[in-house]
Design a protein around this motif. Structure first.
Motif, PDB file in Angstrom:
ATOM      1  N   ARG A 138       6.315  -1.029 -11.925  1.00 38.52           N
ATOM      2  CA  ARG A 138       5.355  -2.184 -11.854  1.00 38.52           C
ATOM      3  C   ARG A 138       4.298  -1.927 -11.141  1.00 38.52           C
ATOM      4  NH1 ARG A 138       4.480  -6.498  -9.350  1.00 38.52           N
ATOM      5  NH2 ARG A 138       5.820  -5.737  -7.799  1.00 38.52           N
ATOM      6  N   LYS A 139       4.478  -1.351 -10.032  1.00 42.42           N
ATOM      7  CA  LYS A 139       3.179  -1.264  -8.988  1.00 42.42           C
ATOM      8  C   LYS A 139       2.489  -0.042  -9.343  1.00 42.42           C
ATOM      9  CE  LYS A 139       1.800  -1.835  -4.350  1.00 42.42           C
ATOM     10  NZ  LYS A 139       0.730  -2.855  -4.798  1.00 42.42           N
ATOM     11  N   GLY A 140       3.156   1.091  -9.870  1.00 42.01           N
ATOM     12  CA  GLY A 140       2.222   2.169 -10.195  1.00 42.01           C
ATOM     13  C   GLY A 140       2.001   2.900  -9.105  1.00 42.01           C
ATOM     14  N   PHE A 141       2.696   2.760  -7.996  1.00 42.25           N
ATOM     15  CA  PHE A 141       2.709   3.417  -6.882  1.00 42.25           C
ATOM     16  C   PHE A 141       4.033   3.848  -6.174  1.00 42.25           C
ATOM     17  CE2 PHE A 141      -1.905   2.201  -6.950  1.00 42.25           C
ATOM     18  CZ  PHE A 141      -2.459   3.127  -6.415  1.00 42.25           C
ATOM     19  N   PHE A 142       4.035   4.792  -5.255  1.00 39.14           N
ATOM     20  CA  PHE A 142       5.452   5.082  -4.552  1.00 39.14           C
ATOM     21  C   PHE A 142       5.614   3.857  -3.513  1.00 39.14           C
ATOM     22  CE2 PHE A 142       4.641   9.176  -6.267  1.00 39.14           C
ATOM     23  CZ  PHE A 142       6.141   9.812  -6.336  1.00 39.14           C
ATOM     24  N   CYS A 143       6.745   3.532  -3.138  1.00 40.03           N
ATOM     25  CA  CYS A 143       7.224   2.590  -2.275  1.00 40.03           C
ATOM     26  C   CYS A 143       8.143   3.376  -1.251  1.00 40.03           C
ATOM     27  CB  CYS A 143       7.836   1.333  -2.728  1.00 40.03           C
ATOM     28  SG  CYS A 143       6.882   0.586  -4.106  1.00 40.03           S
TER      29      CYS A 143
ATOM     30  N   ASP B 236      -0.516  -6.786  -2.507  1.00 37.69           N
ATOM     31  CA  ASP B 236      -0.975  -6.807  -3.683  1.00 37.69           C
ATOM     32  C   ASP B 236      -2.488  -6.483  -3.384  1.00 37.69           C
ATOM     33  OD1 ASP B 236       1.109  -7.935  -5.010  1.00 37.69           O
ATOM     34  OD2 ASP B 236       0.292 -10.139  -4.545  1.00 37.69           O
ATOM     35  N   SER B 237      -2.846  -6.359  -2.352  1.00 39.77           N
ATOM     36  CA  SER B 237      -4.460  -5.751  -2.148  1.00 39.77           C
ATOM     37  C   SER B 237      -4.402  -4.273  -2.136  1.00 39.77           C
ATOM     38  CB  SER B 237      -5.047  -6.476  -0.683  1.00 39.77           C
ATOM     39  OG  SER B 237      -4.136  -5.816   0.348  1.00 39.77           O
ATOM     40  N   LYS B 238      -3.305  -3.890  -2.232  1.00 40.38           N
ATOM     41  CA  LYS B 238      -3.179  -2.359  -2.421  1.00 40.38           C
ATOM     42  C   LYS B 238      -2.880  -1.740  -3.812  1.00 40.38           C
ATOM     43  CE  LYS B 238      -3.766  -2.149   2.183  1.00 40.38           C
ATOM     44  NZ  LYS B 238      -5.117  -1.608   2.877  1.00 40.38           N
TER      45      LYS B 238
ATOM     46  N   PHE C  32      -2.320  12.320  -2.833  1.00 39.50           N
ATOM     47  CA  PHE C  32      -1.226  11.683  -2.238  1.00 39.50           C
ATOM     48  C   PHE C  32      -0.741  10.445  -2.891  1.00 39.50           C
ATOM     49  CE2 PHE C  32      -0.199   8.087   0.749  1.00 39.50           C
ATOM     50  CZ  PHE C  32       0.701   8.643   1.366  1.00 39.50           C
ATOM     51  N   GLY C  33      -1.838   9.753  -3.592  1.00 36.54           N
ATOM     52  CA  GLY C  33      -1.298   8.453  -4.499  1.00 36.54           C
ATOM     53  C   GLY C  33      -0.225   8.986  -5.194  1.00 36.54           C
ATOM     54  N   ILE C  34      -0.284  10.050  -5.926  1.00 33.47           N
ATOM     55  CA  ILE C  34       0.484  10.233  -7.091  1.00 33.47           C
ATOM     56  C   ILE C  34       1.585  11.186  -6.815  1.00 33.47           C
ATOM     57  CG2 ILE C  34      -1.191   9.768  -9.102  1.00 33.47           C
ATOM     58  CD1 ILE C  34      -1.912  13.097  -9.217  1.00 33.47           C
TER      59      ILE C  34
ATOM     60  N   ARG D 182     -11.638   3.968   4.794  1.00 36.15           N
ATOM     61  CA  ARG D 182     -11.120   2.872   4.336  1.00 36.15           C
ATOM     62  C   ARG D 182     -10.921   2.857   2.585  1.00 36.15           C
ATOM     63  NH1 ARG D 182     -12.697  -3.299   4.740  1.00 36.15           N
ATOM     64  NH2 ARG D 182     -13.804  -3.600   2.615  1.00 36.15           N
ATOM     65  N   LYS D 183      -9.830   2.129   2.318  1.00 41.81           N
ATOM     66  CA  LYS D 183      -9.593   2.453   0.807  1.00 41.81           C
ATOM     67  C   LYS D 183      -9.210   3.890   0.399  1.00 41.81           C
ATOM     68  CE  LYS D 183      -9.225  -1.033  -0.735  1.00 41.81           C
ATOM     69  NZ  LYS D 183      -7.840  -1.770  -0.521  1.00 41.81           N
ATOM     70  N   GLY D 184      -8.729   4.584   1.210  1.00 46.80           N
ATOM     71  CA  GLY D 184      -8.575   5.924   1.117  1.00 46.80           C
ATOM     72  C   GLY D 184      -7.102   6.321   0.723  1.00 46.80           C
TER      73      GLY D 184
ATOM     74  N   THR E  54      -5.115   4.639   3.559  1.00 47.02           N
ATOM     75  CA  THR E  54      -4.859   4.698   4.920  1.00 47.02           C
ATOM     76  C   THR E  54      -3.385   4.109   5.273  1.00 47.02           C
ATOM     77  OG1 THR E  54      -6.163   2.673   5.245  1.00 47.02           O
ATOM     78  CG2 THR E  54      -7.056   5.084   5.768  1.00 47.02           C
ATOM     79  N   ARG E  55      -3.143   2.916   4.430  1.00 52.02           N
ATOM     80  CA  ARG E  55      -2.101   2.104   4.794  1.00 52.02           C
ATOM     81  C   ARG E  55      -0.805   2.736   4.386  1.00 52.02           C
ATOM     82  NH1 ARG E  55       0.221  -0.874   8.372  1.00 52.02           N
ATOM     83  NH2 ARG E  55      -1.669  -1.701   8.607  1.00 52.02           N
ATOM     84  N   ALA E  56      -0.705   3.442   3.032  1.00 51.35           N
ATOM     85  CA  ALA E  56       0.257   4.012   2.384  1.00 51.35           C
ATOM     86  C   ALA E  56       0.533   5.363   3.330  1.00 51.35           C
ATOM     87  CB  ALA E  56      -0.058   4.443   0.924  1.00 51.35           C
TER      88      ALA E  56
HETATM   89  P1  A3P Z   1      -6.776   0.624  -4.633  1.00 56.60           P
HETATM   90  O1  A3P Z   1      -6.389  -0.769  -4.239  1.00 56.60           O
HETATM   91  O2  A3P Z   1      -8.163   0.860  -5.071  1.00 56.60           O
HETATM   92  O3  A3P Z   1      -5.984   1.227  -5.807  1.00 56.60           O
HETATM   93  P2  A3P Z   1      -6.109   1.521   2.140  1.00 56.60           P
HETATM   94  O4  A3P Z   1      -4.686   1.417   2.545  1.00 56.60           O
HETATM   95  O5  A3P Z   1      -6.810   2.709   2.893  1.00 56.60           O
HETATM   96  O6  A3P Z   1      -7.031   0.241   1.992  1.00 56.60           O
HETATM   97  O7  A3P Z   1      -6.197   2.302   0.643  1.00 56.60           O
HETATM   98  C1  A3P Z   1      -5.777   1.465  -0.386  1.00 56.60           C
HETATM   99  C2  A3P Z   1      -5.430   2.543  -1.585  1.00 56.60           C
HETATM  100  O8  A3P Z   1      -4.374   3.136  -1.258  1.00 56.60           O
HETATM  101  C3  A3P Z   1      -5.185   1.671  -2.774  1.00 56.60           C
HETATM  102  O9  A3P Z   1      -6.651   1.535  -3.465  1.00 56.60           O
HETATM  103  C4  A3P Z   1      -4.548   2.727  -3.533  1.00 56.60           C
HETATM  104  O10 A3P Z   1      -5.129   3.538  -4.426  1.00 56.60           O
HETATM  105  C5  A3P Z   1      -4.039   3.825  -2.587  1.00 56.60           C
HETATM  106  N1  A3P Z   1      -2.559   4.043  -2.386  1.00 56.60           N
HETATM  107  C6  A3P Z   1      -2.295   5.073  -2.271  1.00 56.60           C
HETATM  108  N2  A3P Z   1      -0.984   5.398  -2.417  1.00 56.60           N
HETATM  109  C7  A3P Z   1      -0.462   4.105  -2.463  1.00 56.60           C
HETATM  110  C8  A3P Z   1       0.841   3.388  -2.410  1.00 56.60           C
HETATM  111  N3  A3P Z   1       2.129   3.927  -2.366  1.00 56.60           N
HETATM  112  N4  A3P Z   1       0.798   1.993  -2.571  1.00 56.60           N
HETATM  113  C9  A3P Z   1      -0.194   1.265  -2.641  1.00 56.60           C
HETATM  114  N5  A3P Z   1      -1.474   1.784  -2.919  1.00 56.60           N
HETATM  115  C10 A3P Z   1      -1.607   3.262  -2.685  1.00 56.60           C
END
Ligand code: A3P
Length: 319
Positions: A262-267, A281-283, A231-233, A72-74, A76-78
């Protein structure tokens, strides 16, 4: 006497030959028309209609061959959304919570299959529910359904992951107008530097404990660990490793991964005609503030768990 029938015979032959020629040319001209018709029948427009009818016949719901079990919060959704870009992968959109909850598990495998997307036989279905990773009952239930199930875990530096988990709990409680405990108070036991291993945001970071219960049923070769921080970066190298683990060709490419300033992440985008799809927004939201001394105490508390995890998997992370 003889000349008349001979001429008559010659005229008759000439007329018959002429008729035969007309017949042959008519036959060939008909055949050409037939060929043109065939070509027309398989124009691009008609092909999509044919494919649709094939789709209709061959697509069906199939049980997953791979589970993303956490953490969880690792990320997983991305990870799931990125894998869904692959033409040979179909992803269940929502977290089904089939194996970890008795009420859903009691609905049976046919119900579980019904929650899956339609797919062709050559496509792999993936479901992700991060609650599977720390669930004691889940590994055995998954094993009984499919002992060959491929398992993916995405791990993130545990202190940051715990703060992210706490942040999510904090905003959920805020919405429900519940009390909002301070991070330091819930993470450590009564003012000590002993972590409260029963507090879920802490417990979810004890990767070693959870992985051990999965290894009771599945060999390590069947469990792929994604480096969530990398993976995030820089998702592509991690996605390559996942594609190899899943035995699918490397088809996700950089043009589908779009950095959003703006999001600071990949889409993600499936094709060039579509705008990129970013996570909600929760990610990737701003975390609740936590002092550096609390972070340091937490880091130290996680160290022995991390070391045991590294020994278990024969691989080290930078945390
Ligand atoms: P934070 O909100 O703490 O930054 P999960 O989907 O398992 O709940 O994980 C959420 C986390 O996915 C986010 O935690 C974020 O750091 C990470 N993440 C990795 N790639 C992402 C992306 N492309 N877009 C949004 N979040 C991403």
């Amino acid at each position: 006497m003889y000349r008349f029938p001979l001429h008559f015979l010659l005229y008759t032959c000439a007329i018959l030959s002429l008729l035969a020629l007309v017949e042959i040319s008519f036959f060939y001209s008909n055949q050409k028309d037939e060929q043109q018709y065939e070509i027309h029948k398989y124009s691009m427009e008609d092909e999509s209609a044919i494919n649709e009818s094939v789709d209709f016949e061959l697509k069906k719901r199939r049980l997953p061959g791979c589970l993303i079990i956490g953490a969880r919060k690792g990320g997983t959704r991305a990870l799931l959304d990125a894998l869904a870009l692959h033409p040979m992968i179909r992803a269940a959109r929502r977290e089904v919570h089939f194996f970890d909850r008795n009420d859903t598990f009691s609905r049976g495998i046919a119900w579980y299959k019904d929650q899956m997307p339609l797919s062709f036989h050559h496509q792999l279905t993936i479901e992700k529910t991060p609650a599977y990773f720390p669930s004691f009952v889940t590994p055995e239930r998954v094993f009984q359904m499919n002992s060959k199930m491929k398992i993916i875990v995405i791990l993130r530096e545990p202190v940051i992951r715990t703060i992210s988990d706490y942040t999510q709990v904090y905003y959920n409680r805020l919405e429900l107008k519940k009390s909002l405990p301070l991070f330091g108070e819930v993470v450590f036991r009564n003012g000590t530097d002993q972590i409260d291993t029963d507090y879920k945001p802490v417990r979810n970071s004890l990767y070693e404990i959870h992985l051990r219960s999965w290894l009771n049923y599945f060999p390590l070769s069947q469990i792929h660990i994604v480096d969530g921080d990398k993976f995030g970066i820089d998702p592509l190298p991690e996605l390559r490793l996942v594609e190899s683990f899943l035995n699918v060709p490397h088809l996700i490419n950089s043009s589908s991964l779009v950095w959003d300033q703006r999001k600071g992440f990949f889409c993600f985008r499936k094709n060039q005609r579509q705008p990129p799809h970013c996570l909600g927004d929760s990610k990737g939201r701003t975390h609740r503030p936590v002092s550096s001394s609390t972070r340091e105490n937490l880091r130290k508390a996680f160290l022995p768990y991390n070391e045991r995890l590294f020994a278990l998997i024969g691989r080290r992370f930078r945390w």
